[in-house]
Design a protein around this motif. Structure first.
Motif, PDB file in Angstrom:
ATOM      1  N   ARG A 294       0.855  -1.192   0.000  1.00 16.08           N
ATOM      2  CA  ARG A 294       0.000   0.000   0.000  1.00 16.08           C
ATOM      3  C   ARG A 294       0.887   1.236   0.000  1.00 16.08           C
ATOM      4  O   ARG A 294       1.993   1.210   0.511  1.00 16.08           O
ATOM      5  CB  ARG A 294      -0.861   0.072   1.262  1.00 16.08           C
ATOM      6  CG  ARG A 294      -1.665  -1.113   1.589  1.00 16.08           C
ATOM      7  CD  ARG A 294      -2.272  -0.987   2.978  1.00 16.08           C
ATOM      8  NE  ARG A 294      -3.073   0.200   3.099  1.00 16.08           N
ATOM      9  CZ  ARG A 294      -4.298   0.244   3.593  1.00 16.08           C
ATOM     10  NH1 ARG A 294      -4.844  -0.837   4.050  1.00 16.08           N
ATOM     11  NH2 ARG A 294      -4.965   1.362   3.656  1.00 16.08           N
ATOM     12  N   ASP A 295       0.327   2.315  -0.546  1.00 15.05           N
ATOM     13  CA  ASP A 295       1.033   3.601  -0.564  1.00 15.05           C
ATOM     14  C   ASP A 295       2.412   3.484  -1.217  1.00 15.05           C
ATOM     15  O   ASP A 295       3.384   4.087  -0.761  1.00 15.05           O
ATOM     16  CB  ASP A 295       1.155   4.171   0.851  1.00 15.05           C
ATOM     17  CG  ASP A 295      -0.206   4.385   1.495  1.00 15.05           C
ATOM     18  OD1 ASP A 295      -1.167   4.685   0.762  1.00 15.05           O
ATOM     19  OD2 ASP A 295      -0.319   4.244   2.719  1.00 15.05           O
TER      20      ASP A 295
ATOM     21  N   LEU B 159       1.114   6.443  -5.180  1.00 15.37           N
ATOM     22  CA  LEU B 159       1.110   7.851  -4.781  1.00 15.37           C
ATOM     23  C   LEU B 159       1.124   8.768  -6.007  1.00 15.37           C
ATOM     24  O   LEU B 159       0.470   9.812  -6.025  1.00 15.37           O
ATOM     25  CB  LEU B 159       2.293   8.158  -3.868  1.00 15.37           C
ATOM     26  CG  LEU B 159       2.272   7.470  -2.493  1.00 15.37           C
ATOM     27  CD1 LEU B 159       3.574   7.736  -1.747  1.00 15.37           C
ATOM     28  CD2 LEU B 159       1.073   7.904  -1.679  1.00 15.37           C
TER      29      LEU B 159
ATOM     30  N   ASP C   5      -6.781  -0.285  -4.994  1.00 18.61           N
ATOM     31  CA  ASP C   5      -5.934   0.763  -4.449  1.00 18.61           C
ATOM     32  C   ASP C   5      -6.709   2.071  -4.352  1.00 18.61           C
ATOM     33  O   ASP C   5      -6.562   2.824  -3.396  1.00 18.61           O
ATOM     34  CB  ASP C   5      -4.696   0.951  -5.327  1.00 18.61           C
ATOM     35  CG  ASP C   5      -3.865  -0.316  -5.398  1.00 18.61           C
ATOM     36  OD1 ASP C   5      -3.503  -0.834  -4.331  1.00 18.61           O
ATOM     37  OD2 ASP C   5      -3.601  -0.792  -6.516  1.00 18.61           O
TER      38      ASP C   5
END
Length: 139
Positions: free
Chosen positions: A19-20, A25, A50
């Motif tokens: 994640r991230d 991003l 996501d």
């Protein structure tokens, strides 16, 4: 007999985020400019996308080329060590990804996959995202 595990390799693999990530991003930064209001990692949406727009029934998955077996140069690269394991793992990831998209479609959702390598061309990526998010409801 179980193969020995290289501690350094194990530490490297543990450090890989799900994640991230940098690609995720970057996609979110583009979306903020023209389609804010997305939700992240919705567990109530099949496949835990996501990025999701629940009201529009749109899901965006940001896939790493290697991990999800993309057909680009990075995705086609296979590690020399433990190649059978990685081939099987990537095949399972691809099958799971396909199943998630089919489930979403059956529920009336539209899904878009953004590949890590697509981040190289920001203009094309933004165009793809705009077409999906802003114009895909005009079926």
């Amino acid at each position: 007999m179980k193969a020995s595990v290289d501690p350094q390799r194990s530490a490297t693999m543990r450090a890989v985020k799900s994640r991230d990530t940098s690609p995720e991003l970057a996609v979110r930064a583009l979306l903020r400019g023209f389609a804010p209001g997305y939700r992240l990692h919705r567990k109530d949406v099949p496949g835990n996308p996501d990025i999701a727009y629940p009201g529009r029934k749109q899901a965006i998955f940001v896939h790493g080329c290697f991990w999800h077996g993309h057909d680009c140069a990075r995705g086609a690269r296979m590690p020399k060590a433990n190649a059978d394991y990685w081939r099987a793992k990537i095949a399972r990831n691809r099958a799971r990804d396909r199943a998630h998209c089919e489930t979403l479609a059956a529920l009336g959702w539209r899904a878009l996959v953004i590949w890590e390598c697509e981040l190289k061309d920001q203009a094309a990526l933004e165009k793809k995202l705009r077409e999906f998010v802003l114009f895909s409801n005009k079926n």
